[in-house]
Scaffold this motif. Structure first.
Motif, PDB file in Angstrom:
ATOM      1  N   ARG A 134       0.813  -1.205   0.000  1.00 25.14           N
ATOM      2  CA  ARG A 134       0.000   0.000   0.000  1.00 25.14           C
ATOM      3  C   ARG A 134       0.853   1.264   0.000  1.00 25.14           C
ATOM      4  O   ARG A 134       0.621   2.188  -0.783  1.00 25.14           O
ATOM      5  CB  ARG A 134      -0.926  -0.008   1.223  1.00 25.14           C
ATOM      6  CG  ARG A 134      -1.878   1.176   1.275  1.00 25.14           C
ATOM      7  CD  ARG A 134      -2.859   1.009   2.412  1.00 25.14           C
ATOM      8  NE  ARG A 134      -2.161   0.902   3.689  1.00 25.14           N
ATOM      9  CZ  ARG A 134      -2.692   0.343   4.769  1.00 25.14           C
ATOM     10  NH1 ARG A 134      -3.888  -0.192   4.710  1.00 25.14           N
ATOM     11  NH2 ARG A 134      -2.015   0.290   5.900  1.00 25.14           N
TER      12      ARG A 134
ATOM     13  N   SER B 236     -12.017   0.722   3.764  1.00 23.10           N
ATOM     14  CA  SER B 236     -12.932  -0.401   3.998  1.00 23.10           C
ATOM     15  C   SER B 236     -12.211  -1.572   4.654  1.00 23.10           C
ATOM     16  O   SER B 236     -12.790  -2.285   5.481  1.00 23.10           O
ATOM     17  CB  SER B 236     -13.560  -0.848   2.678  1.00 23.10           C
ATOM     18  OG  SER B 236     -14.365   0.181   2.134  1.00 23.10           O
ATOM     19  N   ARG B 237     -10.952  -1.778   4.283  1.00 21.90           N
ATOM     20  CA  ARG B 237     -10.194  -2.884   4.864  1.00 21.90           C
ATOM     21  C   ARG B 237      -9.797  -2.593   6.303  1.00 21.90           C
ATOM     22  O   ARG B 237      -9.740  -3.495   7.144  1.00 21.90           O
ATOM     23  CB  ARG B 237      -8.938  -3.148   4.026  1.00 21.90           C
ATOM     24  CG  ARG B 237      -8.185  -4.403   4.443  1.00 21.90           C
ATOM     25  CD  ARG B 237      -7.037  -4.684   3.512  1.00 21.90           C
ATOM     26  NE  ARG B 237      -6.029  -3.631   3.537  1.00 21.90           N
ATOM     27  CZ  ARG B 237      -4.930  -3.648   2.792  1.00 21.90           C
ATOM     28  NH1 ARG B 237      -4.732  -4.632   1.939  1.00 21.90           N
ATOM     29  NH2 ARG B 237      -4.040  -2.671   2.877  1.00 21.90           N
ATOM     30  N   THR B 238      -9.549  -1.334   6.632  1.00 19.30           N
ATOM     31  CA  THR B 238      -9.099  -0.969   7.968  1.00 19.30           C
ATOM     32  C   THR B 238     -10.242  -0.958   8.971  1.00 19.30           C
ATOM     33  O   THR B 238     -10.092  -1.398  10.112  1.00 19.30           O
ATOM     34  CB  THR B 238      -8.440   0.421   7.943  1.00 19.30           C
ATOM     35  OG1 THR B 238      -7.328   0.384   7.040  1.00 19.30           O
ATOM     36  CG2 THR B 238      -7.961   0.835   9.319  1.00 19.30           C
TER      37      THR B 238
ATOM     38  N   SER C  38      -9.784   2.216  -0.876  1.00 18.22           N
ATOM     39  CA  SER C  38      -9.927   0.772  -0.641  1.00 18.22           C
ATOM     40  C   SER C  38      -9.354   0.385   0.714  1.00 18.22           C
ATOM     41  O   SER C  38      -9.842  -0.546   1.364  1.00 18.22           O
ATOM     42  CB  SER C  38      -9.235  -0.018  -1.757  1.00 18.22           C
ATOM     43  OG  SER C  38      -7.845   0.254  -1.781  1.00 18.22           O
ATOM     44  N   SER C  39      -8.337   1.093   1.164  1.00 20.12           N
ATOM     45  CA  SER C  39      -7.736   0.796   2.465  1.00 20.12           C
ATOM     46  C   SER C  39      -8.673   1.153   3.610  1.00 20.12           C
ATOM     47  O   SER C  39      -8.608   0.540   4.684  1.00 20.12           O
ATOM     48  CB  SER C  39      -6.421   1.572   2.627  1.00 20.12           C
ATOM     49  OG  SER C  39      -5.480   1.177   1.656  1.00 20.12           O
TER      50      SER C  39
ATOM     51  N   ARG D  95     -18.489   0.162   8.519  1.00 19.44           N
ATOM     52  CA  ARG D  95     -17.767   0.451   7.282  1.00 19.44           C
ATOM     53  C   ARG D  95     -18.449   1.536   6.447  1.00 19.44           C
ATOM     54  O   ARG D  95     -17.775   2.304   5.766  1.00 19.44           O
ATOM     55  CB  ARG D  95     -17.611  -0.829   6.452  1.00 19.44           C
ATOM     56  CG  ARG D  95     -16.578  -1.792   7.029  1.00 19.44           C
ATOM     57  CD  ARG D  95     -16.318  -2.958   6.086  1.00 19.44           C
ATOM     58  NE  ARG D  95     -15.206  -3.765   6.530  1.00 19.44           N
ATOM     59  CZ  ARG D  95     -15.328  -4.817   7.324  1.00 19.44           C
ATOM     60  NH1 ARG D  95     -16.524  -5.169   7.766  1.00 19.44           N
ATOM     61  NH2 ARG D  95     -14.266  -5.514   7.693  1.00 19.44           N
TER      62      ARG D  95
ATOM     63  N   SER E 233     -16.554   4.847   5.235  1.00 17.91           N
ATOM     64  CA  SER E 233     -16.490   5.275   3.835  1.00 17.91           C
ATOM     65  C   SER E 233     -17.090   6.660   3.658  1.00 17.91           C
ATOM     66  O   SER E 233     -16.583   7.476   2.866  1.00 17.91           O
ATOM     67  CB  SER E 233     -17.231   4.268   2.951  1.00 17.91           C
ATOM     68  OG  SER E 233     -16.571   3.018   2.966  1.00 17.91           O
TER      69      SER E 233
ATOM     70  N   LYS F 147     -13.147  -2.104  11.026  1.00 16.65           N
ATOM     71  CA  LYS F 147     -13.664  -3.418  11.417  1.00 16.65           C
ATOM     72  C   LYS F 147     -15.174  -3.383  11.624  1.00 16.65           C
ATOM     73  O   LYS F 147     -15.855  -4.391  11.453  1.00 16.65           O
ATOM     74  CB  LYS F 147     -12.982  -3.898  12.703  1.00 16.65           C
ATOM     75  CG  LYS F 147     -11.456  -3.937  12.610  1.00 16.65           C
ATOM     76  CD  LYS F 147     -10.973  -4.799  11.458  1.00 16.65           C
ATOM     77  CE  LYS F 147      -9.455  -4.812  11.360  1.00 16.65           C
ATOM     78  NZ  LYS F 147      -8.982  -5.541  10.161  1.00 16.65           N
TER      79      LYS F 147
END
Length: 422
Positions: A297, A346-348, A343-344, A353, A357, A350
């Motif tokens: 990343r 949504s992944r970060t 994109s990071s 979300r 966003s 928990k």
């Protein structure tokens, strides 16, 4: 879905998860076409005045910084309203909120060409941006609930493609129409295009089958938002998105002024066609996933920063091909950086979300608003070199944040190793 409401799971009682929309179903194709049309309308309306700023300045006799508020007011209002409207869709439904947002934005869009003064034009654009805030987060939530997981990425991609095409086509249409009949006719053309898109959206979008309304819980929403804002990594990602968008907003708000002046002296239609460069962003954002796979990343962010910086410096040349190449590099770098950061998020996150966003989108559009206004002020004070300097300062901010994140990650890794040894 996020804990901002007390709603039940997103599938209705007794519903088979497999009855969600799949690429082979007619409903999926209708949904994709509907959201593509909504994406086109959203970005065509949101940035409808950006390619017209020199004409607006000339008509009202105002500076570039004053005219830039016709863009900044819309993006700023969207940034402020995206979180509350995304929460409102938890109670009243995604389809309802998206439809209401698009209808209000289109109606305002038909009034915008008749604004009697710059102040009225800015006010109408602010209302338009606030209305459009109901679309992005609600659309993502609708897709997450109604589309099968394996088809979700492709469905979101079509919506984002609609955004890109709308942003590009809106600017091109306004540029050529303005050259022939003036900027008010150009805004009217975008408004009529948005009417068609809104009708297609409403006629084609399937009714939601997996949405369960919940009661709004302001305390839960506030708790979720506070949790996200207390997360250092999410804060860094929000800042990176805002700074990248500051560069992009500044460059594309001011570039029209530079290109209509000497030594280029391009006509309005050609200036509007410059936004075809957006197609480069579509390619670079799609390639961001592969870049992250190869470079990580932070490595992908460094590459995006390097590309953007090269583009800014190259755009200082007095040669039109060099300026165009600079815009290509700036656009490619921005879209790649934006794709990595968004994109990071949504992944970060928990939990919550959707709120995570929405906060990213708020930071992103605040960056657009700040970039448009500050870029115009810098251009008024120091010409194109002033706008480039602003962009370089924003890029330096991205580098500083990414370097700090690298140090934090290394320190955490060393701590984990030390703990494991003991």
């Amino acid at each position: 879905m996020p804990p901002a409401s007390t709603k039940a799971p997103t599938t209705t009682v007794g519903a088979d998860p497999d009855d969600r929309l799949a690429p082979s179903s007619p409903g999926y194709r209708r949904m994709s076409f509907a959201l593509f049309a909504a994406g086109v309308a959203t970005f065509a309306l949101l940035y409808s005045t950006q390619a017209l700023l020199p004409a607006v300045s000339a008509d009202f006799g105002v500076s570039a910084s004053a005219a830039s508020w016709t863009v900044s007011a819309a993006t700023g209002a969207l940034a402020l309203c995206v979180l509350p409207l995304s929460a409102l869709s938890e109670r009243h439904g995604r389809r309802t909120v998206m439809t209401a947002s698009l209808v209000v934005a289109v109606v305002v869009g038909l009034l915008v060409p008749f604004a009697p003064s710059l102040e009225w034009l800015v006010a109408l654009r602010a209302v338009q941006g606030a209305a459009l805030a109901g679309l992005p987060a609600s659309a993502m939530a609708y897709l997450a609930e109604e589309v099968r997981p394996k088809a979700l990425v492709a469905a979101i991609g079509l919506f984002v493609a609609g955004n890109s095409i709308g942003g590009m086509s809106g600017r091109i249409v306004t540029g050529w129409v303005a050259q022939l009949w003036g900027w008010r006719a150009a805004l009217a053309a975008v408004g009529l295009m948005a009417v068609v898109c809104a009708l297609v959206f409403r006629a084609m979008l399937p009714k939601a089958r997996h949405f369960t309304p919940g009661s709004l819980n302001p305390r839960a929403l506030a708790k979720t938002v506070r949790g996200h804002l207390a997360d250092p990594l999410l804060l860094r990602l929000y800042a990176i998105g805002a700074l990248f968008m500051t560069v992009f907003g500044a460059v594309y708000t001011v570039i029209g002024y530079r290109l209509v002046e000497a030594p280029f002296s391009l006509p309005q239609g050609i200036v509007g066609s410059i936004f075809l460069v957006y197609l480069v962003g579509t390619v670079s954002s799609a390639a961001a996933g592969k870049l992250v796979g190869r470079l990580g990343r932070r490595g992908a962010l460094y590459l995006a920063v390097t590309t953007t910086t090269a583009g800014l410096l190259l755009s200082l040349a007095q040669s039109l091909p060099a300026v165009l190449l600079g815009l290509v590099l700036i656009t490619a770098g921005f879209f790649a950086g934006h794709a990595v950061a968004s994109s990071s998020v949504s992944r970060t996150a928990k939990t919550g979300r959707a709120q995570a966003s929405a906060l990213y989108q708020s930071a992103y559009y605040l960056g657009s608003s700040a970039g448009g206004t500050l870029g115009a002020v810098a251009f008024h004070s120091g010409g194109w070199a002033g706008t480039v300097l602003l962009g370089l300062l924003a890029v330096l901010g991205v580098v500083s944040i990414t370097l700090y994140g690298t140090r934090v990650a290394r320190a955490e890794h060393r701590l984990v190793l030390a703990t494991a040894r003991h």
